[in-house]
Motif scaffolding. Sequence first.
Motif, PDB file in Angstrom:
ATOM      1  N   ALA A 142       0.823  -1.204   0.000  1.00 54.99           N
ATOM      2  CA  ALA A 142       0.000   0.000   0.000  1.00 54.99           C
ATOM      3  C   ALA A 142       0.860   1.258   0.000  1.00 54.99           C
ATOM      4  O   ALA A 142       0.559   2.242  -0.692  1.00 54.99           O
ATOM      5  CB  ALA A 142      -0.933  -0.012   1.219  1.00 54.99           C
ATOM      6  N   THR A 143       1.945   1.239   0.757  1.00 56.67           N
ATOM      7  CA  THR A 143       2.838   2.405   0.797  1.00 56.67           C
ATOM      8  C   THR A 143       3.514   2.625  -0.549  1.00 56.67           C
ATOM      9  O   THR A 143       3.771   3.774  -0.950  1.00 56.67           O
ATOM     10  CB  THR A 143       3.896   2.202   1.891  1.00 56.67           C
ATOM     11  OG1 THR A 143       3.242   1.954   3.137  1.00 56.67           O
ATOM     12  CG2 THR A 143       4.772   3.433   2.028  1.00 56.67           C
ATOM     13  N   ALA A 144       3.798   1.541  -1.280  1.00 55.12           N
ATOM     14  CA  ALA A 144       4.457   1.655  -2.579  1.00 55.12           C
ATOM     15  C   ALA A 144       3.503   2.059  -3.693  1.00 55.12           C
ATOM     16  O   ALA A 144       3.929   2.193  -4.844  1.00 55.12           O
ATOM     17  CB  ALA A 144       5.133   0.337  -2.938  1.00 55.12           C
ATOM     18  N   GLY A 145       2.217   2.221  -3.375  1.00 54.75           N
ATOM     19  CA  GLY A 145       1.272   2.694  -4.380  1.00 54.75           C
ATOM     20  C   GLY A 145       0.453   1.625  -5.053  1.00 54.75           C
ATOM     21  O   GLY A 145      -0.093   1.858  -6.132  1.00 54.75           O
ATOM     22  N   HIS A 146       0.318   0.463  -4.451  1.00 53.91           N
ATOM     23  CA  HIS A 146      -0.464  -0.620  -5.052  1.00 53.91           C
ATOM     24  C   HIS A 146      -1.863  -0.724  -4.473  1.00 53.91           C
ATOM     25  O   HIS A 146      -2.565  -1.711  -4.735  1.00 53.91           O
ATOM     26  CB  HIS A 146       0.271  -1.946  -4.859  1.00 53.91           C
ATOM     27  CG  HIS A 146       1.614  -1.980  -5.510  1.00 53.91           C
ATOM     28  ND1 HIS A 146       1.794  -2.100  -6.870  1.00 53.91           N
ATOM     29  CD2 HIS A 146       2.858  -1.867  -4.979  1.00 53.91           C
ATOM     30  CE1 HIS A 146       3.087  -2.087  -7.158  1.00 53.91           C
ATOM     31  NE2 HIS A 146       3.759  -1.928  -6.018  1.00 53.91           N
ATOM     32  N   GLY A 147      -2.260   0.220  -3.663  1.00 54.13           N
ATOM     33  CA  GLY A 147      -3.602   0.199  -3.114  1.00 54.13           C
ATOM     34  C   GLY A 147      -3.727  -0.714  -1.906  1.00 54.13           C
ATOM     35  O   GLY A 147      -2.760  -1.351  -1.466  1.00 54.13           O
ATOM     36  N   GLN A 148      -4.925  -0.788  -1.365  1.00 56.69           N
ATOM     37  CA  GLN A 148      -5.213  -1.636  -0.208  1.00 56.69           C
ATOM     38  C   GLN A 148      -5.413  -3.073  -0.673  1.00 56.69           C
ATOM     39  O   GLN A 148      -6.531  -3.557  -0.828  1.00 56.69           O
ATOM     40  CB  GLN A 148      -6.446  -1.114   0.539  1.00 56.69           C
ATOM     41  CG  GLN A 148      -6.284   0.285   1.092  1.00 56.69           C
ATOM     42  CD  GLN A 148      -5.165   0.361   2.119  1.00 56.69           C
ATOM     43  OE1 GLN A 148      -4.938  -0.604   2.869  1.00 56.69           O
ATOM     44  NE2 GLN A 148      -4.473   1.494   2.175  1.00 56.69           N
ATOM     45  N   VAL A 149      -4.298  -3.746  -0.917  1.00 54.55           N
ATOM     46  CA  VAL A 149      -4.333  -5.110  -1.445  1.00 54.55           C
ATOM     47  C   VAL A 149      -4.470  -6.092  -0.292  1.00 54.55           C
ATOM     48  O   VAL A 149      -3.776  -5.982   0.720  1.00 54.55           O
ATOM     49  CB  VAL A 149      -3.067  -5.406  -2.261  1.00 54.55           C
ATOM     50  CG1 VAL A 149      -3.068  -6.853  -2.742  1.00 54.55           C
ATOM     51  CG2 VAL A 149      -2.959  -4.449  -3.438  1.00 54.55           C
ATOM     52  N   GLN A 150      -5.374  -7.050  -0.442  1.00 57.93           N
ATOM     53  CA  GLN A 150      -5.518  -8.139   0.515  1.00 57.93           C
ATOM     54  C   GLN A 150      -4.812  -9.374  -0.050  1.00 57.93           C
ATOM     55  O   GLN A 150      -5.118  -9.819  -1.150  1.00 57.93           O
ATOM     56  CB  GLN A 150      -6.998  -8.454   0.766  1.00 57.93           C
ATOM     57  CG  GLN A 150      -7.775  -7.320   1.412  1.00 57.93           C
ATOM     58  CD  GLN A 150      -7.265  -7.027   2.812  1.00 57.93           C
ATOM     59  OE1 GLN A 150      -6.882  -7.954   3.544  1.00 57.93           O
ATOM     60  NE2 GLN A 150      -7.271  -5.751   3.192  1.00 57.93           N
ATOM     61  N   LEU A 151      -3.846  -9.894   0.708  1.00 60.56           N
ATOM     62  CA  LEU A 151      -3.060 -11.034   0.255  1.00 60.56           C
ATOM     63  C   LEU A 151      -3.682 -12.336   0.750  1.00 60.56           C
ATOM     64  O   LEU A 151      -4.040 -12.459   1.923  1.00 60.56           O
ATOM     65  CB  LEU A 151      -1.620 -10.936   0.755  1.00 60.56           C
ATOM     66  CG  LEU A 151      -0.792  -9.754   0.230  1.00 60.56           C
ATOM     67  CD1 LEU A 151       0.593  -9.783   0.846  1.00 60.56           C
ATOM     68  CD2 LEU A 151      -0.699  -9.783  -1.289  1.00 60.56           C
ATOM     69  N   GLN A 152      -3.826 -13.292  -0.143  1.00 57.81           N
ATOM     70  CA  GLN A 152      -4.227 -14.655   0.201  1.00 57.81           C
ATOM     71  C   GLN A 152      -3.034 -15.570  -0.090  1.00 57.81           C
ATOM     72  O   GLN A 152      -2.410 -15.460  -1.152  1.00 57.81           O
ATOM     73  CB  GLN A 152      -5.453 -15.095  -0.619  1.00 57.81           C
ATOM     74  CG  GLN A 152      -6.707 -14.268  -0.376  1.00 57.81           C
ATOM     75  CD  GLN A 152      -7.290 -14.532   0.996  1.00 57.81           C
ATOM     76  OE1 GLN A 152      -7.023 -15.582   1.588  1.00 57.81           O
ATOM     77  NE2 GLN A 152      -8.079 -13.589   1.495  1.00 57.81           N
ATOM     78  N   ILE A 153      -2.730 -16.453   0.835  1.00 61.74           N
ATOM     79  CA  ILE A 153      -1.551 -17.319   0.702  1.00 61.74           C
ATOM     80  C   ILE A 153      -1.993 -18.774   0.715  1.00 61.74           C
ATOM     81  O   ILE A 153      -2.793 -19.185   1.573  1.00 61.74           O
ATOM     82  CB  ILE A 153      -0.545 -17.053   1.841  1.00 61.74           C
ATOM     83  CG1 ILE A 153      -0.043 -15.616   1.776  1.00 61.74           C
ATOM     84  CG2 ILE A 153       0.632 -18.013   1.747  1.00 61.74           C
ATOM     85  CD1 ILE A 153       0.946 -15.265   2.857  1.00 61.74           C
ATOM     86  N   GLU A 154      -1.493 -19.546  -0.234  1.00 59.38           N
ATOM     87  CA  GLU A 154      -1.768 -20.970  -0.298  1.00 59.38           C
ATOM     88  C   GLU A 154      -0.446 -21.733  -0.368  1.00 59.38           C
ATOM     89  O   GLU A 154       0.597 -21.169  -0.703  1.00 59.38           O
ATOM     90  CB  GLU A 154      -2.624 -21.295  -1.518  1.00 59.38           C
ATOM     91  CG  GLU A 154      -1.903 -21.083  -2.849  1.00 59.38           C
ATOM     92  CD  GLU A 154      -2.697 -21.574  -4.044  1.00 59.38           C
ATOM     93  OE1 GLU A 154      -3.867 -21.918  -3.847  1.00 59.38           O
ATOM     94  OE2 GLU A 154      -2.123 -21.610  -5.149  1.00 59.38           O
ATOM     95  N   LEU A 155      -0.526 -23.005  -0.037  1.00 55.83           N
ATOM     96  CA  LEU A 155       0.637 -23.879  -0.117  1.00 55.83           C
ATOM     97  C   LEU A 155       0.622 -24.647  -1.430  1.00 55.83           C
ATOM     98  O   LEU A 155      -0.434 -25.104  -1.871  1.00 55.83           O
ATOM     99  CB  LEU A 155       0.650 -24.858   1.056  1.00 55.83           C
ATOM    100  CG  LEU A 155       0.871 -24.267   2.448  1.00 55.83           C
ATOM    101  CD1 LEU A 155       0.804 -25.363   3.494  1.00 55.83           C
ATOM    102  CD2 LEU A 155       2.193 -23.538   2.518  1.00 55.83           C
ATOM    103  N   GLY A 156       1.788 -24.795  -2.022  1.00 58.84           N
ATOM    104  CA  GLY A 156       1.872 -25.537  -3.267  1.00 58.84           C
ATOM    105  C   GLY A 156       3.239 -25.375  -3.892  1.00 58.84           C
ATOM    106  O   GLY A 156       4.102 -24.642  -3.394  1.00 58.84           O
TER     107      GLY A 156
END
Length: 628
Positions: free
Chosen positions: A564-578
């Motif tokens: 968000a600080t770098a200018g990519h907006g309020q991104v919500q990260l989802q993490i999966e295993l694989g």
Amino acid sequence: MSYLVLARKYRPRNFTEMVGQEHVVQALTNALVQQRLHHAYLFTGTRGVGKTTVSRILAKSLNCQGADGQGGITAEPCGVCQACRDIDAGRFVDYTELDAASNRGVDEVQSLLEQAVYKPVQGRFKVFMIDEVHMLTNTAFNAMLKTLEEPPEYLKFVLATTDPQKVPVTVLSRCLQFNLRPMAPETVFEHLTQVLAAEQLSAEPQALRLLSRAARGSMRDALSLTDQAIAFGNGQLQEAGVRQMLGSVDRTHVLQLIRALTDGDGATVVGQVNALRLQGVSAAATLEDMAMLLQRMAVMQMVPGMAQDGDDPDTQGLADLAQAMPAEETQLLYSLCLHGRTELGLAPDEYAALTMVFLRLLAFKPPAGTAEKKSPRISLQPVTEVAAATSRPPSVPPAAVAQPRAEPAAQSPQVPTSAAQTSPVPTARPSTVPVSEPPPWEDLPDTADYASDDAADAFVASLPASVPAASGLRALPVREASDSARVDVPKAASSTPLQTTPEGDVWFGVVQGLLAQEAITALVRELALQSQLVARDADQWMLRIERESLNHAASRERLQTALATAGHGQVQLQIELGPVVDCPAKRLAIAAAAKMVAAQALIENDPMVQAMVRDFGARIVPGSLQVV
């Protein structure tokens, strides 16, 4: 008649009664039989292992007159002659014991040495026994050096110490040194069983095991603790009473703690610590017993059947725990228990410190069922060229996103996928690239320059199909290269070949921008480098990782804040295993490998280097090249 404590009552009277010191007994016995007698002996070892006892037995062997009064030097003193009985009673005129702890000055040593000029009065030899000899002053040591080196033929010196490092080497070189070992718990257990049988006292085996371990290698301490346990139990030695007397933790609590740590059950761990607090059990004793059990578990895991003790009722439970707990967690918990004992005195409450030691393992362990409860993969539409341009960091040019494959020099250095997967390893010029993975608490090296080096990019783009991408590189062990010759680059989480993807190009540019701005460090940087961008839309990105240890809520939130600080907006990260096939760490590793190959080729093709190799037999030391 006054009571005689067990440690004095059952002090060995001859060499055959000595236990646990067979190496010393054998050497002295052979010397007495062959009459190859040295004039000075030095016995070292911890407290209560038999230093004074061996000295007295040696004095009896030298002065024994036999039951008929016609005996000579022997390895088996009779114990009934006048000399043997006087030495046992401590009144033999030719046997002198000097406590150097209270008589450490030069005057006391000179007074002792003045007696050396007189021949024995009753016995065959004069024996001067100096206990705790390391307590003597330097002047006192110097005063006895000449007599110690060349004493009269009828004089024998016996020195005993618990700290031989403090004895001057000039004294050590004049003596035969014997190191008396600490008693093994099994040896102490067997001796206590014999002593209690002679005393006609009943004892539970587990109670004797507790006493044997609490003695810490000292037979005198074991007998003294047995005296105390007999008084505590009113003539009976029971496990519960001995455990209460010693303040040691019940093995049941320790086994339950290890089981809870294996299952990742924090509530049970805290409950067990509270139970130990209510019982008043020492936290240090808990960690000590747990370390002992973990050591046996580690042996069971690595060498099955070697740590089995059929007489110990906890053996089966330990075997089950050894199968349930991974070997790396056993080693980690053992290390935490050892180091945790030093932290107990620093905390305001030792039980709070004990709780933190156990919770520290759970903090580095993935919760139970995490792999099954991972977030489901969301279905996202591929982003358009306009959306990709608006979400990239300012440091990445538009060509890096819009045309990821047309201009490789403007983005990450890439190698064709076919070459990374199927190319054989060249045999004419093997390359050695020291690749090391820094620990998560250390910052990774600045990696922004890897993608901006035009020479390296051009070299990678011109690589033929016969040059491998990363699979042919050999990691140089640290011991083969000095610190100045190492190149620290991020290493991919696995050996899966790099397979570039459009989303990987975007994610590599984003991570490079964050690294250039120093917006991420430590675990957050590791998460960004080891993850693969699978899919994304305007407000939700899906990342894939291979190591569950990177999936921490705090790291994910800090990465979202950095985006968000770098200018990519309020991104919500989802993490999966694989499986991860395209992550920044893989790309940076291949870039560093390519730079190393280029540097090695440049050095080997240098005319001066070739002339030195041809004329003087020089060679390039493997691992000595450094890419800057």
